[in-house]
Structure formats: structure tokens, C-alpha cells
Design an enzyme around this catalytic site. Structure first.
Site, PDB file in Angstrom:
ATOM      1  N   HIS A  44       0.848  -1.201   0.000  1.00  0.00           N
ATOM      2  CA  HIS A  44       0.000   0.000   0.000  1.00  0.00           C
ATOM      3  C   HIS A  44       0.878   1.243   0.000  1.00  0.00           C
ATOM      4  CE1 HIS A  44      -3.648  -2.355   1.717  1.00  0.00           C
ATOM      5  NE2 HIS A  44      -3.558  -2.434   0.408  1.00  0.00           N
ATOM      6  N   GLU A 136      -6.615  -8.362   3.463  1.00  0.00           N
ATOM      7  CA  GLU A 136      -6.254  -9.444   4.401  1.00  0.00           C
ATOM      8  C   GLU A 136      -7.516 -10.028   5.041  1.00  0.00           C
ATOM      9  OE1 GLU A 136      -3.344  -8.607   7.592  1.00  0.00           O
ATOM     10  OE2 GLU A 136      -4.509  -9.976   8.823  1.00  0.00           O
ATOM     11  N   THR A 171      -4.050  -8.779  11.348  1.00  0.00           N
ATOM     12  CA  THR A 171      -2.721  -8.711  11.969  1.00  0.00           C
ATOM     13  C   THR A 171      -2.267  -7.290  12.348  1.00  0.00           C
ATOM     14  OG1 THR A 171      -1.754  -8.710   9.768  1.00  0.00           O
ATOM     15  CG2 THR A 171      -1.843 -10.827  10.904  1.00  0.00           C
ATOM     16  N   CYS A 199       0.042  -8.894  14.763  1.00  0.00           N
ATOM     17  CA  CYS A 199       1.415  -9.248  14.374  1.00  0.00           C
ATOM     18  C   CYS A 199       2.437  -8.879  15.462  1.00  0.00           C
ATOM     19  CB  CYS A 199       1.721  -8.496  13.078  1.00  0.00           C
ATOM     20  SG  CYS A 199       3.426  -8.574  12.588  1.00  0.00           S
ATOM     21  N   SER A 228      -3.490   1.212   5.921  1.00  0.00           N
ATOM     22  CA  SER A 228      -4.156   1.320   7.225  1.00  0.00           C
ATOM     23  C   SER A 228      -3.118   1.298   8.343  1.00  0.00           C
ATOM     24  CB  SER A 228      -5.215   0.231   7.417  1.00  0.00           C
ATOM     25  OG  SER A 228      -4.649  -1.034   7.383  1.00  0.00           O
ATOM     26  N   SER A 271       4.736  -0.549   5.535  1.00  0.00           N
ATOM     27  CA  SER A 271       4.783  -0.584   4.072  1.00  0.00           C
ATOM     28  C   SER A 271       5.526   0.621   3.494  1.00  0.00           C
ATOM     29  CB  SER A 271       3.349  -0.645   3.512  1.00  0.00           C
ATOM     30  OG  SER A 271       2.592   0.424   4.021  1.00  0.00           O
TER      31      SER A 271
HETATM   32  S1  SF4 Z   1       5.048  -9.131   9.219  1.00  0.00           S
HETATM   33 FE1  SF4 Z   1       4.020  -7.541   7.986  1.00  0.00          FE
HETATM   34  S2  SF4 Z   1       2.797  -8.647   6.496  1.00  0.00           S
HETATM   35 FE2  SF4 Z   1       3.305 -10.071   8.151  1.00  0.00          FE
HETATM   36  S3  SF4 Z   1       1.612  -9.927   9.565  1.00  0.00           S
HETATM   37 FE3  SF4 Z   1       3.161  -8.515  10.278  1.00  0.00          FE
HETATM   38  S4  SF4 Z   1       2.565  -6.571   9.344  1.00  0.00           S
HETATM   39 FE4  SF4 Z   1       1.454  -8.167   8.225  1.00  0.00          FE
END
Ligand code: SF4
Length: 292
Positions: A44, A136, A171, A199, A228, A271
Site C-alpha cells: 500500500h 487481508e 494482523t 502481528c 491502514s 509498508s
Molecule cells: S510481518 Fe508484515 S505482512 Fe506479516 S503480519 Fe506482520 S505486518 Fe502483516
């Protein structure tokens, strides 16, 4: 403004998350030897997408894959699944058309997909805290045969049925949002099973970002407008440092944000590639003599 002296610091912990880094690497490696079509934007972040397009990456809108034009673009070419993952139905469609699937789904997202699949089989109502239209989340709930409920706003709690349930998260959801929904769901279903699937990288990143925001006078949160995670981390910056600004590129910078002697901290989301932070730093340095 020419006499303004600024100390510019790039957040040493900023940069793309491991899941996105892996996806970008896979794209670059495959593009070097083949034609590759990504299903939805790999990241993104408009500028990074433009960079990948210049390397030859074709991107087809995920919502258009099921129509004829979308499928034709994939025919006999390698299809790339981004870190957000996809629903099994979409994967099957890709397999029917593409010559090969290059799967960039992040390992953390895969774990949540598997959990959802298993709990769905075991007869649980699946509750996911997240953004309903986020790729996602679309991929996650696509792993349920039964109806899942996405909890994005307070009103969504009305859709929760009082039955055997499990609560999980997209996540990148903030801990505050997950905990608010957990409280509300427990009030409705006291024995709900709760699994925090946010995450771990993002959780640590948040702690480090708070520390970084305390060390500078001004915070610049760089990231895509569609991201986001950029929005969530920007909110966190604002809570710690009221002189925080969100921007996508150097075009968004207002030099009146800065005062003489300020330490300006440049950071980014999961990102935001490092090269974009450096570009912002170079841009700010350029008009000020004496900036370090
Ligand atoms: S490492 Fe990155 S892509 Fe994987 S869950 Fe965490 S934020 Fe999302």
C-alpha cells in the site's frame, strides 16, 4: 526560512516489515526471469508500486480477477499473491488460469487463516476485529464456510450471535481496538475464546515508535494514503508527540511545520521502504543551510 537549522534523524527501526520485505524480494527475483502479474497492489505505497511497475510488474485489481479481462491478463503467466493472502476460492481461480502461483502470503497471516479454517470446522462462530474491506480480512473470512462477523465499528457487535465463538484480529489492528472489542464481546458471550493474532512485529514496532517520538521535536510519518498501518501508527505518533504529521511524499511537506533548532524525526509504517525516508530527509535538508 533559510536561517532555520534542523537536526534530521531517520528512525533506525523504520522500514518495511518482514512480511512485506519477503514479498518484495520474491517479486524482484521473479521479475528478473519471468513475466509476473500481481493480484492486487503488492504494497500500500504508490511510489513503491510505481517502482515495481517500472521493473515490469503487471498488477490486476483483485476484485476484477474473476471477470474475463482479469483472468486473461493472468493466462499462462505467473500470478503473485501479496502478503495479505487470498481466500481459497480466489486461489483456485488463479490456479485455473496462471502458469504458476508465487505465494507471498506472510507466515503470520497464514497462521490466522489456518486457525479460522480449524475453528470454522469445529463449529465456532468466527469473529474478526479488522477492516471489512481490507484484502487481508477478505482473505481471512474467505477461509470460513460458515458466516464470519467482521468487527470494524461498534454497530457490528449487533451481528454477533450468542453461540460458541472465537475472537481473532487482522494482523495490523491496534491493541487498543482489539482490547475494546474483546471487552464488548465478552459482555455478550462470556466464554468466547480469544486469540490475539495481531502481528508480533507490529507490536514491537509500536513500542519502539513511542520511544522514537519522545526523542524528537517533530515526527514525520511517511506512508501510503491507502495504508491502514500508516494510519494506525500515525495516531500513535500523535498521542506521544503533538507535532506529528502524516505524509506520502515530499510534496506534502509544509516547511512551516519546523522551527529553528528542531530535531525532525522521519519514520514510516510497515509498508514504507527505507529509500522513501531517505528521500524525505534529503528534501528537507536541501533548503536549509546548516542542517545536519
Ligand atoms: S510481518 Fe508484515 S505482512 Fe506479516 S503480519 Fe506482520 S505486518 Fe502483516
Amino acid at each position: 526560512m533559510t536561517d532555520v537549522h534542523l537536526n534530521i534523524v531517520i528512525d533506525p527501526d523504520a522500514g518495511v516489515c518482514p512480511g512485506v520485505r519477503r514479498a518484495l524480494k520474491m517479486v524482484e527475483v521473479n521479475l528478473a526471469k519471468d513475466i509476473l502479474v500481481a493480484v492486487g497492489d503488492v504494497i500500500h505505497n504508490k511510489r513503491e508500486i510505481n517502482r515495481l511497475a517500472e521493473l515490469g510488474l503487471d498488477t490486476v485489481d483483485q476484485n476484477k480477477v474473476s471477470d474475463k479481462t482479469g483472468l486473461n491478463r493472468l493466462k499462462n503467466k505467473k500470478a503473485f499473491i501479496r502478503s495479505h493472502g487470498v481466500a481459497p476460492e480466489l486461489r483456485a481461480l488463479l490456479e485455473s488460469s496462471a502458469s504458476e502461483i508465487i505465494d507471498g502470503t506472510c507466515g503470520n497471516v497464514k497462521k490466522v487463516q489456518k486457525l479460522i479454517e480449524q475453528f470454522d470446522k469445529d463449529g465456532y462462530q468466527i469473529l474478526v476485529v479488522g477492516k471489512a474491506n481490507h484484502p487481508e480480512v477478505i482473505g481471512l473470512i474467505g477461509h470460513c464456510v460458515c458466516n464470519a462477523v467482521v468487527l470494524e465499528e461498534k454497530n457490528d457487535l449487533k451481528k454477533v450471535r450468542r453461540e460458541k465463538s472465537v475472537l481473532l484480529a487482522q494482523t495490523t489492528v491496534s491493541p487498543e481496538k482489539f482490547s475494546r472489542f474483546r471487552q464488548s464481546v465478552i459482555e455478550q458471550i462470556p466464554d468466547v475464546k480469544v486469540i490475539d493474532t495481531t502481528c508480533p512485529y507490529i507490536q514491537k514496532r509500536r513500542q519502539k515508535l513511542v520511544r522514537f517520538c519522545h526523542t524528537v521535536d517533530v515526527v514525520l510519518m511517511v506512508g501510503g494514503r491507502q495504508s491502514s498501518n500508516t494510519g494506525i501508527l500515525y495516531e500513535l505518533c500523535q498521542k506521544v508527540n503533538s507535532r506529528s504529521y502524516r505524509l506520502e511524499s515530499e510534496d506534502d511537506i509544509d516547511m512551516f511545520w519546523f522551527r529553528d533548532g528542531d530535531t525532525v524525526g522521519i519514520t514510516g509504517s510497515a509498508s514504507t521502504p527505507e529509500w522513501q525516508l531517505k528521500k524525505i530527509a534529503d528534501f528537507i535538508r536541501s533548503p536549509f543551510k546548516g542542517s545536519k
